[in-house]
Design an enzyme around this catalytic site. Structure first.
Site, PDB file in Angstrom:
ATOM      1  N   CYS A 134       1.470   2.368   3.489  1.00  0.00           N
ATOM      2  CA  CYS A 134       1.719   1.230   4.376  1.00  0.00           C
ATOM      3  C   CYS A 134       3.211   1.164   4.689  1.00  0.00           C
ATOM      4  O   CYS A 134       4.036   1.385   3.809  1.00  0.00           O
ATOM      5  CB  CYS A 134       1.260  -0.020   3.638  1.00  0.00           C
ATOM      6  SG  CYS A 134       1.918  -1.526   4.285  1.00  0.00           S
ATOM      7  N   GLY A 185       0.807  -1.226   0.000  1.00  0.00           N
ATOM      8  CA  GLY A 185       0.000   0.000   0.000  1.00  0.00           C
ATOM      9  C   GLY A 185       0.838   1.274   0.000  1.00  0.00           C
ATOM     10  O   GLY A 185       1.948   1.300   0.533  1.00  0.00           O
TER      11      GLY A 185
END
Ligand code: 5GP
Length: 346
Positions: free
Chosen positions: A185, A182
């Protein structure tokens, strides 16, 4: 300790090779799909792109905007019960909207109450945990499937074929695939855990399709070309966070910086999100998400046009009249590291 020597690929490591085609225009390409879900028995028709259940992406406004184009949204889980009930009562889009939840007792009880109020209006659920390999996650899926035989369950995240198979056998219709890719992330950095996303998609799709299940590639797409690569690798759905963030429909905070409007975007495990929803980061854990400021991009309509145009273009280049044919017609070519570093694979 073991080392797996097999080569694993990310989106940036490949390009899709062009193929002979009889298509003359992108407008001839149909990028909608139809599915019959393995467990729920529901029929799906739509463009299989889903806005992520992050609180500045998976909003009601996004569901309305994407719904007009047959795209889906996984609503974030921080809406209150009443607003969720109202939304599901009133919302009728051309594509399904997912109710999202975690696996705590409180998550399940809230779902039951909203479900009681909305009846048949909730037909798609997204069960979302950072680590889909735990026993408690599998136990939760069993319980949910038993209680709700006719709801389509999307659940994850995992990155390997054997766990994809297990979840499908446990009652999941769509396995959500992606650990660490992500845009906001930091799991790979903080925990050293992850799996290159294109290989995860290819391996999990193969495992799921063998059992009649489906997968959703979640995270790591930064351009329409990456979405095309995900579909080319076998993804049935693609979930987007960062690519849909920073728009008017996101409802997040806007900040003015040197005369430029910026939108705040952050991971759902970032300090920012945990401060907002969990009263801070618990002492035993570290945040696994970061916060970024994106240029504000106005209405999502224009971005959507780029995304759908890009996927259509990929189909045209390989001669796929329908999105369904894209993965069959995809040959990936590996891009050498030097080329990748100099030009990027975009
Ligand atoms: P993107 O499209 O922005 O690259 O990825 C979106 C996905 O990132 C989400 O659907 C979710 O799976 C994942 N994600 C969102 N927030 C966080 C976070 O704080 N930590 C981690 N590890 N993943 C996150």
């Amino acid at each position: 300790m073991r080392i797996e020597e097999d080569l694993k690929l990310d989106f940036k490591d490949v390009l899709i090779r062009p193929k002979r085609s009889t298509l003359t225009s992108r407008s001839e390409v149909d990028i909608s799909r139809e599915y019959l879900f393995l467990h729920s028995g529901l029929k799906y028709q739509g463009i299989p792109i889903i806005a992520a259940n992050m609180d500045t992406v998976g909003t009601f406004e996004m569901a309305r905007a994407l719904g007009r184009h047959q795209l889906s949204v996984a609503l974030h889980k921080h809406y209150g019960e009443q607003e969720l009930s109202n939304f599901f009562h009133e919302h009728c889009a051309l594509a399904p909207t997912f109710y999202s939840m975690g696996i705590t007792r409180a998550d399940y009880d809230k779902f039951c109450r909203v479900r009681e109020q909305t009846g048949e209006s909730i037909r798609y659920v997204c069960v979302d945990v950072a680590n889909g390999y735990t026993k408690s996650f599998v136990d939760f899926i069993h319980k949910l499937r038993k209680a709700e035989p006719h709801i389509t369950i999307m659940a994850g995240n995992v990155v390997t074929g054997e766990m994809t198979e297990e979840l499908i056998l446990d009652g999941v219709d769509i396995v959500k695939v992606g650990i660490g890719p992500g845009s906001v992330c930091t799991t790979r950095k903080m925990a050293g855990v992850g799996y290159p996303q294109l290989s995860a998609i290819i391996e999990c799709a193969d495992a799921a399709h063998g059992l009649g299940g489906l997968i959703c590639a979640d995270g790591g797409c930064t351009s329409p070309g990456d979405i095309a690569k995900a579909f080319g690798g076998g993804a049935d759905f693609v979930m987007l966070g960062g690519m849909l963030a920073g728009h008017a429909e996101c409802g997040g905070e806007l900040i003015e910086q040197n005369g430029v409007k910026k939108a705040r975007f952050y991971g759902m495990s970032s300090c920012m999100a945990m401060d907002k929803y969990a009263g801070g980061v618990a002492a035993y854990r570290a945040s696994e998400g970061k916060e970024v400021l994106l240029d504000y991009r106005g209405a999502v309509e224009k971005t959507l046009q780029d995304i759908l145009g890009g996927v259509r273009s990929a189909c045209t280049y390989v001669g796929a009249r329908k999105l369904k044919e894209l993965s069959k017609r995809t040959t990936f070519i590996r891009v050498s590291r030097q080329l990748n570093e100099v030009f990027g694979a975009s």
